[in-house]
Design a protein around this motif. Structure first.
Motif, mmCIF file in Angstrom:
data_model
loop_
_atom_site.group_PDB
_atom_site.id
_atom_site.type_symbol
_atom_site.label_atom_id
_atom_site.label_comp_id
_atom_site.label_asym_id
_atom_site.label_seq_id
_atom_site.Cartn_x
_atom_site.Cartn_y
_atom_site.Cartn_z
ATOM 1 N N UNK A 205 -10.796 -55.241 104.153
ATOM 2 C CA UNK A 205 -11.013 -56.111 103.728
ATOM 3 C C UNK A 205 -12.410 -55.389 103.774
ATOM 4 N N UNK A 206 -13.197 -54.728 104.866
ATOM 5 C CA UNK A 206 -14.508 -54.628 105.078
ATOM 6 C C UNK A 206 -14.521 -53.477 104.091
ATOM 7 N N UNK A 207 -13.140 -52.386 104.646
ATOM 8 C CA UNK A 207 -13.648 -50.785 104.092
ATOM 9 C C UNK A 207 -13.790 -50.811 101.960
ATOM 10 N N UNK A 208 -12.574 -51.860 101.896
ATOM 11 C CA UNK A 208 -12.677 -52.066 100.170
ATOM 12 C C UNK A 208 -13.854 -52.916 99.468
ATOM 13 N N UNK A 209 -14.227 -53.164 100.375
ATOM 14 C CA UNK A 209 -16.185 -54.207 100.225
ATOM 15 C C UNK A 209 -16.981 -52.474 100.549
ATOM 16 N N UNK A 210 -16.836 -52.397 101.632
ATOM 17 C CA UNK A 210 -17.579 -50.706 101.079
ATOM 18 C C UNK A 210 -17.710 -49.860 99.969
ATOM 19 N N UNK A 211 -16.443 -49.405 99.580
ATOM 20 C CA UNK A 211 -16.038 -48.807 98.668
ATOM 21 C C UNK A 211 -17.163 -49.008 97.236
ATOM 22 N N UNK A 212 -16.247 -50.724 97.352
ATOM 23 C CA UNK A 212 -17.145 -51.862 96.165
ATOM 24 C C UNK A 212 -18.809 -51.217 96.041
ATOM 25 N N UNK A 213 -19.638 -50.958 97.235
ATOM 26 C CA UNK A 213 -21.137 -51.660 97.248
ATOM 27 C C UNK A 213 -21.020 -49.927 96.929
ATOM 28 N N UNK A 214 -21.104 -49.035 97.712
ATOM 29 C CA UNK A 214 -21.598 -47.380 97.580
ATOM 30 C C UNK A 214 -20.952 -47.244 95.712
ATOM 31 N N UNK A 215 -20.397 -47.686 95.762
ATOM 32 C CA UNK A 215 -19.293 -47.498 93.659
ATOM 33 C C UNK A 215 -20.864 -48.358 93.036
ATOM 34 N N UNK B 238 -12.296 -48.537 85.510
ATOM 35 C CA UNK B 238 -14.214 -48.656 86.797
ATOM 36 C C UNK B 238 -13.098 -48.263 88.128
ATOM 37 N N UNK B 239 -13.464 -47.310 89.001
ATOM 38 C CA UNK B 239 -12.928 -48.157 90.234
ATOM 39 C C UNK B 239 -13.737 -48.831 90.915
ATOM 40 N N UNK B 240 -15.050 -49.671 90.377
ATOM 41 C CA UNK B 240 -15.502 -50.788 91.023
ATOM 42 C C UNK B 240 -14.500 -51.699 91.555
ATOM 43 N N UNK B 241 -14.002 -52.741 89.775
ATOM 44 C CA UNK B 241 -12.987 -53.463 89.827
ATOM 45 C C UNK B 241 -11.386 -53.209 90.664
ATOM 46 N N UNK B 242 -11.081 -52.193 91.243
ATOM 47 C CA UNK B 242 -10.186 -52.003 91.738
ATOM 48 C C UNK B 242 -10.883 -52.151 93.493
ATOM 49 N N UNK B 243 -12.454 -51.656 93.933
ATOM 50 C CA UNK B 243 -12.301 -52.167 94.987
ATOM 51 C C UNK B 243 -11.892 -53.128 95.487
ATOM 52 N N UNK B 244 -12.928 -53.759 94.480
ATOM 53 C CA UNK B 244 -13.057 -55.454 94.824
ATOM 54 C C UNK B 244 -11.568 -56.248 94.699
#
Length: 175
Positions: A50-60, A5-11
């Motif tokens: 870090x901010x961009x990966x967090x944004x991707x996780x939140x948007x996911x 799943x992509x969300x854990x990867x972004x986190x």
């Protein structure tokens, strides 16, 4: 085929980038290191990543915007590529014979001007006081610039892979 799943990867990428930025902030005063303009720029890139990966996780998350994920991920990809280039250049400088090359001299480039401006705004975070060719701290035979290069390339590869996986798997069927 491996499906994650992509969300854990972004986190995970957010934690990795945050850890790199925090490590540079902690090691600098603790070991009395003198970071150069390229070191500070890489620190800034890790903070932004870090901010961009967090944004991707939140948007996911459920109900999140697919476009927001893609924009955040593409920006993360671009910053990781820039970071890899900067870290590779600094590593190259450090591998040259002593006193043959230097990052100092002449007019300041865009990176140096940005770091100088940031250093005036927040000296505790962004003040550059060292030389790019110095290898002040070596861990397992690698300088901090070498380690940063590795982290940028890892982020680049994982981000590209995650984007590719997301493109190939419909959002409703991912877990």
């Amino acid at each position: 085929m491996l499906k994650i799943a992509p969300r854990p990867v972004w986190i995970l990428l957010a934690l990795l980038s945050t850890s790199a930025a925090l490590a540079s902030l902690i090691l600098t005063p603790w070991l009395n290191l003198d970071p150069c303009h390229l070191c500070i720029f890489q620190r800034l890139l890790f903070m932004l990543m870090a901010l961009l990966a967090t944004a991707a996780a939140l948007a996911e998350s459920p109900g999140g915007s697919r476009l927001a994920v893609q924009v955040s991920a593409l920006a993360l990809l671009a910053l990781a590529a820039v970071g890899a280039g900067v870290a590779a250049y600094q590593s190259w400088l450090q591998f040259q014979p002593v006193d043959t090359v230097s990052c100092v001299g002449g007019q300041l480039g865009p990176i140096e001007r940005l770091v100088e401006w940031l250093g005036q705004q927040a000296p505790s975070l962004f003040l550059a006081s060292g030389f790019c060719e110095d290898r002040e701290l070596v861990i397992l035979g690698l300088s901090l610039a070498n380690w940063a290069f590795f982290l940028f390339v890892l982020t680049l590869a994982v981000t590209a892979w995650t984007l590719w996986q997301g493109r190939r798997t419909p959002r409703a069927t991912r877990f």
